[in-house]
Design a protein around this motif. Structure first.
Motif, PDB file in Angstrom:
ATOM      1  N   VAL A  77       0.850  -1.186   0.000  1.00 46.56           N
ATOM      2  CA  VAL A  77       0.000   0.000   0.000  1.00 46.56           C
ATOM      3  C   VAL A  77       0.889   1.240   0.000  1.00 46.56           C
ATOM      4  O   VAL A  77       1.436   1.632   1.024  1.00 46.56           O
ATOM      5  CB  VAL A  77      -0.950   0.012   1.226  1.00 46.56           C
ATOM      6  N   GLY A  78       1.020   1.811  -1.203  1.00 46.35           N
ATOM      7  CA  GLY A  78       1.782   3.038  -1.383  1.00 46.35           C
ATOM      8  C   GLY A  78       0.836   4.189  -1.690  1.00 46.35           C
ATOM      9  O   GLY A  78      -0.387   4.080  -1.525  1.00 46.35           O
ATOM     10  N   TYR A  79       1.400   5.269  -2.177  1.00 46.97           N
ATOM     11  CA  TYR A  79       0.646   6.501  -2.428  1.00 46.97           C
ATOM     12  C   TYR A  79      -0.601   6.269  -3.288  1.00 46.97           C
ATOM     13  O   TYR A  79      -1.698   6.679  -2.918  1.00 46.97           O
ATOM     14  CB  TYR A  79       1.562   7.546  -3.079  1.00 46.97           C
ATOM     15  N   LYS A  80      -0.458   5.625  -4.453  1.00 46.51           N
ATOM     16  CA  LYS A  80      -1.600   5.472  -5.358  1.00 46.51           C
ATOM     17  C   LYS A  80      -2.686   4.576  -4.762  1.00 46.51           C
ATOM     18  O   LYS A  80      -3.874   4.817  -4.975  1.00 46.51           O
ATOM     19  CB  LYS A  80      -1.155   4.938  -6.718  1.00 46.51           C
ATOM     20  N   THR A  81      -2.289   3.552  -4.028  1.00 50.42           N
ATOM     21  CA  THR A  81      -3.305   2.688  -3.397  1.00 50.42           C
ATOM     22  C   THR A  81      -4.049   3.476  -2.328  1.00 50.42           C
ATOM     23  O   THR A  81      -5.282   3.418  -2.258  1.00 50.42           O
ATOM     24  CB  THR A  81      -2.667   1.415  -2.811  1.00 50.42           C
ATOM     25  N   TRP A  82      -3.334   4.237  -1.505  1.00 50.80           N
ATOM     26  CA  TRP A  82      -3.999   5.094  -0.512  1.00 50.80           C
ATOM     27  C   TRP A  82      -4.964   6.048  -1.211  1.00 50.80           C
ATOM     28  O   TRP A  82      -6.099   6.240  -0.776  1.00 50.80           O
ATOM     29  CB  TRP A  82      -2.980   5.903   0.296  1.00 50.80           C
ATOM     30  N   LEU A  83      -4.506   6.660  -2.294  1.00 47.95           N
ATOM     31  CA  LEU A  83      -5.319   7.639  -3.011  1.00 47.95           C
ATOM     32  C   LEU A  83      -6.616   7.016  -3.534  1.00 47.95           C
ATOM     33  O   LEU A  83      -7.688   7.598  -3.389  1.00 47.95           O
ATOM     34  CB  LEU A  83      -4.499   8.234  -4.155  1.00 47.95           C
ATOM     35  N   THR A  84      -6.532   5.825  -4.118  1.00 46.44           N
ATOM     36  CA  THR A  84      -7.759   5.181  -4.605  1.00 46.44           C
ATOM     37  C   THR A  84      -8.660   4.772  -3.451  1.00 46.44           C
ATOM     38  O   THR A  84      -9.883   4.812  -3.586  1.00 46.44           O
ATOM     39  CB  THR A  84      -7.481   3.945  -5.487  1.00 46.44           C
ATOM     40  N   LEU A  85      -8.064   4.403  -2.327  1.00 48.04           N
ATOM     41  CA  LEU A  85      -8.884   4.051  -1.155  1.00 48.04           C
ATOM     42  C   LEU A  85      -9.666   5.263  -0.659  1.00 48.04           C
ATOM     43  O   LEU A  85     -10.820   5.145  -0.257  1.00 48.04           O
ATOM     44  CB  LEU A  85      -8.009   3.485  -0.036  1.00 48.04           C
ATOM     45  N   TYR A  86      -9.051   6.423  -0.687  1.00 47.22           N
ATOM     46  CA  TYR A  86      -9.741   7.639  -0.241  1.00 47.22           C
ATOM     47  C   TYR A  86     -10.778   8.126  -1.243  1.00 47.22           C
ATOM     48  O   TYR A  86     -11.835   8.603  -0.860  1.00 47.22           O
ATOM     49  CB  TYR A  86      -8.734   8.770   0.022  1.00 47.22           C
ATOM     50  N   THR A  87     -10.462   8.027  -2.545  1.00 49.67           N
ATOM     51  CA  THR A  87     -11.356   8.577  -3.561  1.00 49.67           C
ATOM     52  C   THR A  87     -12.365   7.562  -4.088  1.00 49.67           C
ATOM     53  O   THR A  87     -13.404   7.953  -4.626  1.00 49.67           O
ATOM     54  CB  THR A  87     -10.558   9.126  -4.762  1.00 49.67           C
ATOM     55  N   GLY A  88     -12.034   6.280  -3.987  1.00 46.46           N
ATOM     56  CA  GLY A  88     -12.925   5.249  -4.512  1.00 46.46           C
ATOM     57  C   GLY A  88     -12.948   5.198  -6.030  1.00 46.46           C
ATOM     58  O   GLY A  88     -13.906   4.722  -6.627  1.00 46.46           O
ATOM     59  N   ARG A  89     -11.883   5.651  -6.654  1.00 43.97           N
ATOM     60  CA  ARG A  89     -11.824   5.658  -8.116  1.00 43.97           C
ATOM     61  C   ARG A  89     -10.378   5.508  -8.574  1.00 43.97           C
ATOM     62  O   ARG A  89      -9.458   5.791  -7.821  1.00 43.97           O
ATOM     63  CB  ARG A  89     -12.448   6.923  -8.674  1.00 43.97           C
ATOM     64  N   PRO A  90     -10.202   5.080  -9.832  1.00 43.36           N
ATOM     65  CA  PRO A  90      -8.839   4.982 -10.362  1.00 43.36           C
ATOM     66  C   PRO A  90      -8.187   6.365 -10.390  1.00 43.36           C
ATOM     67  O   PRO A  90      -8.876   7.374 -10.559  1.00 43.36           O
ATOM     68  CB  PRO A  90      -9.041   4.465 -11.792  1.00 43.36           C
ATOM     69  N   VAL A  91      -6.886   6.398 -10.224  1.00 41.44           N
ATOM     70  CA  VAL A  91      -6.164   7.675 -10.230  1.00 41.44           C
ATOM     71  C   VAL A  91      -4.956   7.603 -11.155  1.00 41.44           C
ATOM     72  O   VAL A  91      -4.353   6.549 -11.329  1.00 41.44           O
ATOM     73  CB  VAL A  91      -5.692   8.074  -8.808  1.00 41.44           C
ATOM     74  N   GLU A  92      -4.666   8.753 -11.746  1.00 43.79           N
ATOM     75  CA  GLU A  92      -3.454   8.938 -12.547  1.00 43.79           C
ATOM     76  C   GLU A  92      -3.283   7.876 -13.623  1.00 43.79           C
ATOM     77  O   GLU A  92      -2.186   7.367 -13.840  1.00 43.79           O
ATOM     78  CB  GLU A  92      -2.232   9.000 -11.631  1.00 43.79           C
ATOM     79  N   LEU A  93      -4.373   7.540 -14.326  1.00 45.01           N
ATOM     80  CA  LEU A  93      -4.281   6.581 -15.420  1.00 45.01           C
ATOM     81  C   LEU A  93      -4.302   7.326 -16.754  1.00 45.01           C
ATOM     82  O   LEU A  93      -5.019   8.316 -16.908  1.00 45.01           O
ATOM     83  CB  LEU A  93      -5.451   5.589 -15.362  1.00 45.01           C
ATOM     84  N   PRO A  94      -3.552   6.830 -17.728  1.00 44.79           N
ATOM     85  CA  PRO A  94      -3.515   7.504 -19.022  1.00 44.79           C
ATOM     86  C   PRO A  94      -4.774   7.201 -19.840  1.00 44.79           C
ATOM     87  O   PRO A  94      -5.468   6.213 -19.595  1.00 44.79           O
ATOM     88  CB  PRO A  94      -2.292   6.877 -19.704  1.00 44.79           C
ATOM     89  N   GLU A  95      -5.050   8.051 -20.789  1.00 44.69           N
ATOM     90  CA  GLU A  95      -6.129   7.779 -21.734  1.00 44.69           C
ATOM     91  C   GLU A  95      -5.610   6.716 -22.705  1.00 44.69           C
ATOM     92  O   GLU A  95      -4.499   6.821 -23.209  1.00 44.69           O
ATOM     93  CB  GLU A  95      -6.475   9.070 -22.480  1.00 44.69           C
ATOM     94  N   LEU A  96      -6.420   5.671 -22.907  1.00 43.16           N
ATOM     95  CA  LEU A  96      -6.042   4.618 -23.847  1.00 43.16           C
ATOM     96  C   LEU A  96      -6.957   4.681 -25.053  1.00 43.16           C
ATOM     97  O   LEU A  96      -8.166   4.896 -24.912  1.00 43.16           O
ATOM     98  CB  LEU A  96      -6.161   3.234 -23.194  1.00 43.16           C
ATOM     99  N   ARG A  97      -6.381   4.474 -26.227  1.00 43.91           N
ATOM    100  CA  ARG A  97      -7.144   4.516 -27.473  1.00 43.91           C
ATOM    101  C   ARG A  97      -6.447   3.632 -28.493  1.00 43.91           C
ATOM    102  O   ARG A  97      -5.365   3.111 -28.224  1.00 43.91           O
ATOM    103  CB  ARG A  97      -7.272   5.937 -27.979  1.00 43.91           C
ATOM    104  N   LYS A  98      -7.069   3.511 -29.659  1.00 39.60           N
ATOM    105  CA  LYS A  98      -6.503   2.719 -30.742  1.00 39.60           C
ATOM    106  C   LYS A  98      -5.046   3.122 -30.953  1.00 39.60           C
ATOM    107  O   LYS A  98      -4.729   4.304 -31.062  1.00 39.60           O
ATOM    108  CB  LYS A  98      -7.323   2.944 -32.008  1.00 39.60           C
ATOM    109  N   GLY A  99      -4.163   2.113 -30.947  1.00 38.94           N
ATOM    110  CA  GLY A  99      -2.732   2.352 -31.096  1.00 38.94           C
ATOM    111  C   GLY A  99      -1.971   2.269 -29.789  1.00 38.94           C
ATOM    112  O   GLY A  99      -0.754   2.098 -29.786  1.00 38.94           O
ATOM    113  N   SER A 100      -2.680   2.371 -28.642  1.00 40.80           N
ATOM    114  CA  SER A 100      -2.026   2.230 -27.342  1.00 40.80           C
ATOM    115  C   SER A 100      -1.589   0.776 -27.156  1.00 40.80           C
ATOM    116  O   SER A 100      -2.136  -0.138 -27.780  1.00 40.80           O
ATOM    117  CB  SER A 100      -2.983   2.594 -26.204  1.00 40.80           C
ATOM    118  N   SER A 101      -0.626   0.577 -26.281  1.00 40.06           N
ATOM    119  CA  SER A 101      -0.187  -0.789 -25.987  1.00 40.06           C
ATOM    120  C   SER A 101       0.409  -0.846 -24.592  1.00 40.06           C
ATOM    121  O   SER A 101       0.713   0.181 -23.994  1.00 40.06           O
ATOM    122  CB  SER A 101       0.847  -1.254 -27.020  1.00 40.06           C
ATOM    123  N   GLY A 102       0.517  -2.062 -24.078  1.00 34.07           N
ATOM    124  CA  GLY A 102       1.157  -2.249 -22.786  1.00 34.07           C
ATOM    125  C   GLY A 102       0.296  -3.004 -21.793  1.00 34.07           C
ATOM    126  O   GLY A 102      -0.777  -3.528 -22.115  1.00 34.07           O
TER     127      GLY A 102
END
Length: 162
Positions: A77-102
């Motif tokens: 449980v680091g910063y991003k996990t704490w943040l999602t626990l407080y907000t109840g939503r995904p945080v700091e995720l990139p927009e994904l679209r056709k051509g994205s990968s990973g």
């Protein structure tokens, strides 16, 4: 104080200034672990005893929670996990679209396979089949059918139990 709307990843000001939480992992104990267990209970992933001891049960719940919010499911449980626990939503995720990968594309493909919207291979490439699956899922969930995974779509996808 600022509040987080349903369509924003904006963190309330209080969380931004007070989110100085310790990193927690298997073997941690104390008040921060109690708070973690309470937050996991509130988010519906922990039903164990709130005892301030980070044992295997707590770790498994953290990993399940992290998967649901598209975080690395390492059980730490680091910063991003704490943040999602407080907000109840995904945080700091990139927009994904056709051509994205990973890895994030693979996670989305797995989630959309679980809803039977995606029929392709889980290959981490956001091609036409992934785009069509995202659009189909968006239509079924009353979201704009852009085929793009934006903030609103991330939030909706995080509600799917994985």
């Amino acid at each position: 104080m600022q509040s987080a709307s349903d369509h924003s990843n904006t963190v309330p000001e209080m969380v931004q200034t007070d989110l100085n939480k310790p990193e927690l992992r298997l073997g941690s104990s104390g008040e921060a672990v109690e708070e973690l267990q309470q937050l996991l209970t509130k988010r519906g992933v922990y039903t164990g005893k709130i005892d301030g001891i980070f044992e295997k049960v707590t770790q498994d719940c953290v990993k399940r929670y992290q998967r649901r919010f598209f975080l690395p499911d390492d059980g730490i449980v680091g910063y991003k996990t704490w943040l999602t626990l407080y907000t109840g939503r995904p945080v700091e995720l990139p927009e994904l679209r056709k051509g994205s990968s990973g890895e994030l594309v693979m996670k989305v493909q797995r989630v959309l396979k679980s809803t039977q919207d995606y029929i392709g291979y889980v290959d981490g490439y956001f091609g036409p089949i992934t785009e069509a699956a995202v659009q189909t899922w968006q239509v079924r969930n009353n979201l704009p059918d852009t085929g793009i995974i934006d903030e609103i779509t991330w939030h909706a996808l995080s509600k799917i139990r994985q």
